[in-house]
Design a protein around this motif. Sequence first.
Motif, mmCIF file in Angstrom:
data_model
loop_
_atom_site.group_PDB
_atom_site.id
_atom_site.type_symbol
_atom_site.label_atom_id
_atom_site.label_comp_id
_atom_site.label_asym_id
_atom_site.label_seq_id
_atom_site.Cartn_x
_atom_site.Cartn_y
_atom_site.Cartn_z
ATOM 1 N N UNK A 41 0.848 -1.187 0.000
ATOM 2 C CA UNK A 41 0.000 0.000 0.000
ATOM 3 C C UNK A 41 0.888 1.242 0.000
ATOM 4 N N UNK A 42 0.553 2.188 -0.889
ATOM 5 C CA UNK A 42 1.320 3.432 -1.005
ATOM 6 C C UNK A 42 0.341 4.536 -1.371
ATOM 7 N N UNK A 43 -0.377 5.040 -0.386
ATOM 8 C CA UNK A 43 -1.393 6.057 -0.638
ATOM 9 C C UNK A 43 -0.909 7.426 -0.178
ATOM 10 N N UNK A 44 -1.308 8.445 -0.936
ATOM 11 C CA UNK A 44 -0.948 9.836 -0.614
ATOM 12 C C UNK A 44 0.550 9.963 -0.378
ATOM 13 N N UNK A 45 1.305 9.486 -1.346
ATOM 14 C CA UNK A 45 2.760 9.441 -1.224
ATOM 15 C C UNK A 45 3.456 10.131 -2.394
ATOM 16 N N UNK A 46 3.127 9.737 -3.624
ATOM 17 C CA UNK A 46 3.918 10.212 -4.766
ATOM 18 C C UNK A 46 3.755 11.706 -5.016
ATOM 19 N N UNK A 47 2.700 12.321 -4.464
ATOM 20 C CA UNK A 47 2.560 13.770 -4.633
ATOM 21 C C UNK A 47 3.618 14.548 -3.860
ATOM 22 N N UNK A 48 4.345 13.852 -2.976
ATOM 23 C CA UNK A 48 5.434 14.482 -2.223
ATOM 24 C C UNK A 48 6.797 14.317 -2.911
ATOM 25 N N UNK A 88 -12.696 21.337 -5.593
ATOM 26 C CA UNK A 88 -12.162 22.417 -4.760
ATOM 27 C C UNK A 88 -11.092 23.201 -5.524
ATOM 28 N N UNK A 89 -10.196 22.492 -6.216
ATOM 29 C CA UNK A 89 -9.153 23.159 -6.992
ATOM 30 C C UNK A 89 -9.737 23.942 -8.160
ATOM 31 N N UNK A 119 -3.774 26.115 -6.731
ATOM 32 C CA UNK A 119 -4.056 24.738 -6.323
ATOM 33 C C UNK A 119 -2.922 24.169 -5.475
ATOM 34 N N UNK A 120 -1.861 24.942 -5.310
ATOM 35 C CA UNK A 120 -0.704 24.474 -4.559
ATOM 36 C C UNK A 120 -0.827 24.818 -3.072
ATOM 37 N N UNK A 166 5.079 27.069 1.758
ATOM 38 C CA UNK A 166 6.101 26.834 0.750
ATOM 39 C C UNK A 166 7.205 27.894 0.773
ATOM 40 N N UNK A 167 6.833 29.138 0.635
ATOM 41 C CA UNK A 167 7.823 30.200 0.474
ATOM 42 C C UNK A 167 8.368 30.712 1.805
ATOM 43 N N UNK A 168 7.509 30.748 2.813
ATOM 44 C CA UNK A 168 7.909 31.379 4.069
ATOM 45 C C UNK A 168 8.244 30.377 5.176
#
Length: 287
Positions: free
Chosen positions: A126-133, A166-167, A177-178, A184-186
């Motif tokens: 199982x590898x869920x909600x992983x590759x988006x990182x 939502x996006x 959408x990010x 991210x920046x701060x």
Amino acid sequence: MRYTAAINDAFANAMQELPAEIRDEVLTDKYKYLTDVSLIQSASPAGQPKILDIGGARGANVVMLRHLGLNDLHLIDRFDRSETEMMGNREHPARRMWEQAGIDVKECDVSREPLPYPDNTFDLVTATDLIEHFTVSSRRFFAEVARVLKPGGMLVTGCPNVANLQNRFKILLGGSVHSALKFWHFSSHYNGHIREFTPREIQQILESAGFEVLSRRMGEEQLDTVIYERLKLQRDQTPGSNRLDLKKPGDLVYYIGILVYYGIVRVFPGCRYFSRFIARKPVSSGA
């Protein structure tokens, strides 16, 4: 999605075992965990399958599976820490818990390093909600997953759908959408989403890695949890209450908006928030 009493009990028991500092995080995604473990259970072969959970160090999947009677459980993760934990030089809050629970745990950057297991080791991964990182392509990762799966072994995977409703609303209103700029920046330590995928892209990724896609599920578990558990957006502040007060204009508008939202994603399931896939490594695969 309907959940069995056993699945609900497994989540309640997992909440008692997880470190206090991450229980709220897990509760925030309660219905996601219920769905994922339900899918894992449905994809698991009979008996005591050998299961590898990739990237679930903060989650409840492995503990829930143990409460469901599965014992040959293995977990691998980078054990990323939050910015607060990094700045305070605090270890990952669940790192010791897994070891104390008797789960075989390994630490590895799976986006870049080979999985530290022999070929044809696991019945299910199982590898869920992983590759988006990932900051690199997931092609090598899925090749590794195929390698460590036994012929005919199962994979449960998926991630947030970048084309979710939502996006689409955010883009329409001039938003992004990010992740929020403050993360991210701060921030000095970012471990959020780099690139999300559409369901069609996930299917292409899996098929290119040699997997046979058996089923796809689109879900709205994040919103389900907000409504039924977290109550973040509900206006009724009565202690102990988990219901909207429809006599309040704001709550009535909110309730109507939720009904409209669910109506749209029911008609257009490709706009749902999460995608989940069950795929199989072919029996004749030479991976």
